[in-house]
Design an enzyme around this catalytic site. Structure first.
Site, PDB file in Angstrom:
ATOM      1  CG  HIS A 162      -2.206  -0.692   0.517  1.00 53.59           C
ATOM      2  ND1 HIS A 162      -3.240   0.173  -0.252  1.00 53.59           N
ATOM      3  CD2 HIS A 162      -2.534  -1.943   0.401  1.00 53.59           C
ATOM      4  CE1 HIS A 162      -3.986  -0.731  -0.895  1.00 53.59           C
ATOM      5  NE2 HIS A 162      -3.618  -2.075  -0.337  1.00 53.59           N
ATOM      6  NE  ARG A 165      -6.679  -0.182  -2.188  1.00 52.50           N
ATOM      7  CZ  ARG A 165      -5.975   0.012  -3.508  1.00 52.50           C
ATOM      8  NH1 ARG A 165      -5.774   1.286  -3.764  1.00 52.50           N
ATOM      9  NH2 ARG A 165      -5.414  -0.771  -4.029  1.00 52.50           N
ATOM     10  NE  ARG A 195     -11.661  -2.945  -1.199  1.00 48.17           N
ATOM     11  CZ  ARG A 195     -10.122  -3.062  -1.391  1.00 48.17           C
ATOM     12  NH1 ARG A 195      -9.806  -3.646  -2.441  1.00 48.17           N
ATOM     13  NH2 ARG A 195      -9.305  -2.164  -0.690  1.00 48.17           N
ATOM     14  CD  GLU A 239      -9.222  -8.955  -3.186  1.00 44.95           C
ATOM     15  OE1 GLU A 239      -8.194  -7.790  -3.296  1.00 44.95           O
ATOM     16  OE2 GLU A 239     -10.092  -8.658  -2.460  1.00 44.95           O
ATOM     17  CG  ASN A 276      -2.869  -4.395  -6.125  1.00 49.45           C
ATOM     18  OD1 ASN A 276      -2.307  -4.223  -7.241  1.00 49.45           O
ATOM     19  ND2 ASN A 276      -3.421  -3.498  -5.601  1.00 49.45           N
ATOM     20  CG  ASP A 277      -4.863  -8.863  -1.858  1.00 52.84           C
ATOM     21  OD1 ASP A 277      -4.001  -8.954  -1.381  1.00 52.84           O
ATOM     22  OD2 ASP A 277      -5.734  -8.001  -1.731  1.00 52.84           O
ATOM     23  NE  ARG A 290      -0.721  -5.750  -1.645  1.00 54.63           N
ATOM     24  CZ  ARG A 290      -2.185  -5.562  -1.690  1.00 54.63           C
ATOM     25  NH1 ARG A 290      -2.936  -6.268  -1.612  1.00 54.63           N
ATOM     26  NH2 ARG A 290      -2.378  -4.002  -1.742  1.00 54.63           N
ATOM     27  CB  CYS A 293      -9.843  -2.104  -9.230  1.00 56.41           C
ATOM     28  SG  CYS A 293     -10.171  -3.099  -7.940  1.00 56.41           S
TER      29      CYS A 293
HETATM   30  C1  PEP Z   1      -6.017  -5.850  -5.104  1.00 52.51           C
HETATM   31  O1  PEP Z   1      -5.962  -6.526  -4.292  1.00 52.51           O
HETATM   32  O2  PEP Z   1      -5.476  -5.704  -6.345  1.00 52.51           O
HETATM   33  C2  PEP Z   1      -6.778  -4.383  -5.032  1.00 52.51           C
HETATM   34  C3  PEP Z   1      -7.094  -3.608  -5.524  1.00 52.51           C
HETATM   35  O3  PEP Z   1      -7.132  -4.069  -3.554  1.00 52.51           O
HETATM   36  P1  PEP Z   1      -6.316  -3.726  -2.475  1.00 52.51           P
HETATM   37  O4  PEP Z   1      -4.931  -3.467  -3.017  1.00 52.51           O
HETATM   38  O5  PEP Z   1      -6.866  -2.690  -1.759  1.00 52.51           O
HETATM   39  O6  PEP Z   1      -5.899  -5.103  -1.712  1.00 52.51           O
HETATM   40 MG    MG Z   2      -6.869  -6.523  -2.533  1.00 52.11          MG
END
Ligand code: PEP
Ligand code: MG
Length: 589
Positions: free
Chosen positions: A198, A305, A341, A440, A463-464, A474, A511
């Site tokens: 993040h 978020r 979300r 995800e 991302n997840d 990550r 996303c």
């Molecule tokens: C993701 O996991 O790609 C996502 C957009 O959510 P976050 O980064 O908030 O976990």
């Molecule tokens: Mg995520």
């Protein structure tokens, strides 16, 4: 020109966000250390306080051992210093005296530690021998490390920094990172953290260069050292010599010029050369970011978020507080869509501390929708606020971390309960809004066809998805080499998701940060994605790429790409086919 002799050191980390900056170092943990408060501890609580100190020492020691383990041979000159520090953790002067001070003065551990470490430092400062005098700094570094475990990272007063500096931190939590004030910071670097953590997402949206996962950069940097942060290449240079400085000043100017050119074209429509419209939306964490989203010409908010509101307040917001924020957001974006979300907490962002169980792997634990389904009251409050805000504009409701059909059935039952209550209370709301889920988790990919029958849209959270499919954290720099959006496994998963969405005729968005990196665009368009949501800073660059693309060609390329077995083959192929189109190619050396 006389060449100045400097102790230039180059360290390699992970690119957090692109761009180059040059400036003075500002070490944030020292800031935290200066803010230590003193408070009395009653005699019966003294054993607890001593244990708290001992735990902090143990955790700092473990962390230190990990740093030593992770050092490659090239950094072995630091090994001696770090080995010395290892001994200092249990040194009588520091460890023994701090426990004695807690007991005798009946004070908190932080205060006792600071008092003892300062006294020792003063003693060393009085020594004539420069080698021994420097050992005083070792004590301070060790005590800082213990202190960071005692005070917790949230105590860093990062928002109060009022100089144009480069922040140097062991780690920046999402809370710290979201408080950084753009106009005050040139860039930052951290020892921990990885791509798409993040912290890197926030840096990208703030358009400040950052390098993460440097391992032990902090130990090599002093306040006010001159630093170069090359966020694009993922390297930092400490105390650069004149030649290096000159070279990087030129490189920085080139980067800024390219960025300015790209931004100048950001008002143009997002449409490929062969006429396919690609919607570029913004991911945001605070309502205030709408300004940046609009500046960058986002066609909507693809992801809010909401957990960041909890982080700001350090508690759950009330329904009215959420309604006010979301209502403001949709009104500002009207008529463009806003996807809200529900809370993704208990992972790496906000930990509400209402659950006494400490999980060994929060990312695999009671996170996001799992937490919400266990705490229905908290979940229903969020749904109520979102449905009420939907009366004022165009809202999509998005649920994170769905891993099976049972969960979406549970979510729908909570939505029904929220609707019944709102009706009973005669509230103004809109229940006819699209319901979507984040894809995800690998199990959701495998069940995408079935899940698609229950919802109106999918949003791919790469991302997840990357971390769960490759089984890597990550934020962990040691496995960062496996964090690859263009891995064949990830691409095959995306294809499964696209097929499931197409067959069921539901909307599909991506996303995750993968959507905001130009090199991924040929594959994503070739796979059939037409809605991409990203940190708003990336929108102009992605638009430039989109406008130069031909979807028919990308579809053919994807057939080739899906036949490759390694990331390198995929990257090489894209570089070969699209090199001339990739933005910033002129800034590569
Ligand atoms: C993701 O996991 O790609 C996502 C957009 O959510 P976050 O980064 O908030 O976990
Ligand atoms: Mg995520």
């Amino acid at each position: 020109m006389n060449k100045t002799v400097t102790d230039e050191i180059t360290l390699r980390g992970i690119s957090g966000s692109p761009g180059i900056c040059i400036g003075k170092a500002y070490l944030v943990e020292r800031e935290g250390v200066n803010l230590i408060k003193r408070y009395p501890v009653s005699p019966e609580m003294l054993p607890n306080e001593i244990n708290r100190f001992k735990n902090a020492v143990e955790r700092a020691k473990k962390d230190h051992a990990r740093v030593i383990d992770s050092l490659g041979d090239d950094l072995s000159e630091n090994l001696n210093i770090l080995e010395t520090h290892k001994v200092l953790f249990k040194d009588k002067m520091l460890y023994g005296k701090t426990i004695e001070t807690i007991t005798n003065d009946q004070v908190n551990a932080e205060w006792a530690l600071r008092r003892v470490s300062r006294r020792i430092k003063r003693m060393f400062d009085d020594i004539d021998d420069p080698y021994l005098r420097a050992r005083g700094n070792d004590i301070i570094q060790v005590s800082d490390k213990i202190m960071s475990y005692l005070v917790g990272e949230s105590d860093l007063r990062i928002s109060e920094i009022n100089k144009r500096v480069i922040i140097v931190a062991h780690d920046l939590s999402p809370a710290d990172a979201s408080q950084i004030q753009l106009e005050r910071i040139k860039g930052f670097l951290t020892d921990r953290g990885g791509k798409d953590s993040h912290t890197s997402i926030v840096a990208k949206s703030l358009k400040i260069p950052s390098v993460l996962g440097l391992g032990n950069a902090k130990a090599n940097i002093k306040n006010d050292d001159i630093l170069i942060v090359d966020g694009s290449a993922g390297i930092i240079i400490i105390n650069p010599d004149e030649d290096t400085l000159f070279r990087y000043q030129e490189k920085m100017a080139r980067f800024e010029a390219i960025r300015a050119d790209i931004e100048r074209e950001s008002h143009l429509p997002s449409i490929t050369a062969d006429g396919v419209v690609i919607n570029l939306l913004a991911n945001i964490e605070h309502v205030e970011e709408v300004v940046a989203a609009k500046d960058n010409k986002a066609s909507g908010i693809g992801l809010l978020r909401t957990e960041f509101l909890c982080l700001d307040l350090n508690r759950f917001p009330t329904e009215e507080e959420m309604l006010q924020k979301y209502g403001e957001l949709v009104e500002l974006m009207q008529p463009a869509p806003v996807t809200i979300r529900t809370l993704d907490i208990n992972g790496d962002k906000f930990n509400p501390n209402i659950d006494p169980v400490e999980e060994a792997n929060p990312a695999l634990g009671l996170r996001a929708v799992r937490f919400c389904l266990e705490h229905e009251d908290i979940f229903i409050t969020q749904i109520r606020a979102i449905l009420r805000a939907a009366a004022f504009g165009n809202i999509n409701l998005l649920i994170p971390m769905i891993s099976c059909v049972e969960e979406i059935i549970g979510v729908k039952s909570c939505i029904d309960k929220a609707v019944l209550k709102l009706e009973a209370e005669d509230k103004i709301f809109n229940k006819d809004i699209p319901l979507g889920i984040m894809i995800e988790v690998p199990s959701a990919v495998m069940m995408a066809r079935e899940l698609a029958g229950h919802v109106d849209f999918f949003s791919i959270g790469t991302n997840d998805l990357i971390q769960y499919s490759m089984a890597i954290d990550r934020r962990n720099r040691r496995v960062a080499h496996l964090y690859q959006a263009l891995s064949p496994a990830v691409l095959k998963m995306i294809r499964l998701i696209v097929d499931a969405a197409t067959e069921n005729n539901i909307e599909l968005v991506m996303c995750g940060e993968m959507a905001g990196d130009a090199i991924n665009i040929p594959v994503l368009l070739g796979l059939g994605l037409t809605n991409l949501s990203m940190n708003s800073g990336a929108i102009p660059v992605i638009k430039k790429m989109v406008r130069s693309m031909n979807v028919a060609k990308a579809q053919k390329d994807v057939q080739v790409i899906l036949g490759f077995q390694t990331v390198q083959e995929i990257v090489d192929y894209i570089q070969m086919e699209y090199r001339d189109l990739l933005p910033y190619k002129d800034n590569e050396e």
